[in-house]
Write an enzyme that holds these catalytic residues in place. Structure first.
Site, PDB file in Angstrom:
ATOM      1  N   LYS A  52      32.871  33.924  40.858  1.00 56.36           N
ATOM      2  CA  LYS A  52      33.743  34.690  41.749  1.00 56.36           C
ATOM      3  C   LYS A  52      32.878  35.466  42.725  1.00 56.36           C
ATOM      4  O   LYS A  52      31.878  36.080  42.319  1.00 56.36           O
ATOM      5  CB  LYS A  52      34.594  35.662  40.922  1.00 56.36           C
ATOM      6  CG  LYS A  52      35.414  36.661  41.726  1.00 56.36           C
ATOM      7  CD  LYS A  52      35.303  38.072  41.129  1.00 56.36           C
ATOM      8  CE  LYS A  52      33.929  38.617  41.245  1.00 56.36           C
ATOM      9  NZ  LYS A  52      33.762  40.031  40.872  1.00 56.36           N
ATOM     10  N   ASP A  92      38.868  41.736  36.677  1.00 59.84           N
ATOM     11  CA  ASP A  92      38.672  40.482  37.408  1.00 59.84           C
ATOM     12  C   ASP A  92      39.396  39.294  36.780  1.00 59.84           C
ATOM     13  O   ASP A  92      39.464  38.217  37.395  1.00 59.84           O
ATOM     14  CB  ASP A  92      37.177  40.147  37.493  1.00 59.84           C
ATOM     15  CG  ASP A  92      36.443  40.984  38.529  1.00 59.84           C
ATOM     16  OD1 ASP A  92      37.101  41.456  39.475  1.00 59.84           O
ATOM     17  OD2 ASP A  92      35.219  41.149  38.391  1.00 59.84           O
TER      18      ASP A  92
END
Length: 271
Positions: free
Chosen positions: A8, A123
């Site tokens: 990410k 996240d």
């Protein structure tokens, strides 16, 4: 069942406030790389095996987010985590692993995904989506982006693990401006790169204070030929450079690896 756990990357990360319970409010443009870890699940007893080039030091006990994700699903399985991303690096390694485990177990068992994935970390919701999105709030407000131009990038980690709580503790200001309420329509990579240059990562300065080598990484990335933007992802220490084409990214990666053989350097595409 095997699921990818892509890296990410926070192209932007604005810290816009702090709740009474201490959680910080964020506004971030998140994309995912074409490199990452892989999670494989098989029917069996609850166990985790960690393999791969970045397996050293990764716990295989209940503190690992992958096993916590399996527990949240209420499913026992034999899980193999093939680790290729550095840990505590600001690119969502553990969160993406947990999200991949959730997706794999849902496919394996037919069970629905749990509602409270945020309990695994801020996240995890966006990593569960694993596509370009705007992430707001404490990570629970996810807006997928219908269109985002492909970006060519190089990810660089100097081999220094940083503590996210320590980075937030060093923040001087916690009520920074958010991104525009309505994001532009980026029709070309050039338009996106120009706009990104007007945005920021509010954790970059405190992260440099915590780990000064991050400033060196950013300087070295910015000095590579063709680099349009050098910025840190998440709370660090991984930084990225953005380039106009794959050749420029490959050449930059080659130079960075040659000059800094102890750094983790990976050319990739972000989409």
């Amino acid at each position: 069942m095997t699921e990818p756990a892509p890296a990410k990357v926070n192209l932007t990360l604005h810290v816009t406030g702090r709740r009474a319970d201490g959680y910080h409010l964020l506004d971030s443009l998140v994309v995912f790389a074409d490199i990452g870890d892989r999670v494989t699940v098989r029917p069996g007893g609850a166990c985790l095996r960690v393999v791969g080039p970045m397996a050293a030091g990764i716990p295989d006990g209940p503190e690992n987010l992958v096993l916590r994700a399996a527990a949240l699903m209420g499913t026992e399985a034999e899980i193999t985590l093939d680790k290729h991303l550095p840990a505590a690096a600001g690119i969502g390694g553990g969160s993406s692993d947990a999200a991949a485990c959730l997706r794999a177990l849902a496919r394996l068992t037919g069970a629905r995904l749990p509602d409270d994935v945020l309990s695994l970390g801020a996240d995890v919701p966006v990593c569960l989506l694993a596509r370009a999105a705007r992430m707001r709030g404490i990570g629970e407000e996810i807006t997928p982006l219908a269109r985002l131009p492909l970006l060519h990038a190089v990810l660089v980690n100097p081999g220094v693990a940083v503590s996210t709580p320590a980075i937030f503790k060093r923040l001087v200001r916690r009520d920074n401006l958010a991104m525009p309420e309505r994001l532009p329509g980026w029709h070309t990579t050039e338009n996106l790169l120009l706009w990104l240059a007007t945005q920021r990562n509010d954790l970059e300065e405190p992260a440099i204070a915590e780990a000064p080598v991050i400033a060196d990484v950013l300087e070295k990335i910015a000095a590579t030929e063709g680099c349009a933007l050098a910025r840190m992802s998440g709370s660090g220490a991984t930084c990225f450079g953005l380039y106009p084409d794959p050749h420029s990214a490959q050449q930059a990666a080659h130079k960075l690896r040659r000059d800094h053989p102890d750094w983790w350097v990976m050319p990739t595409r972000l989409s």
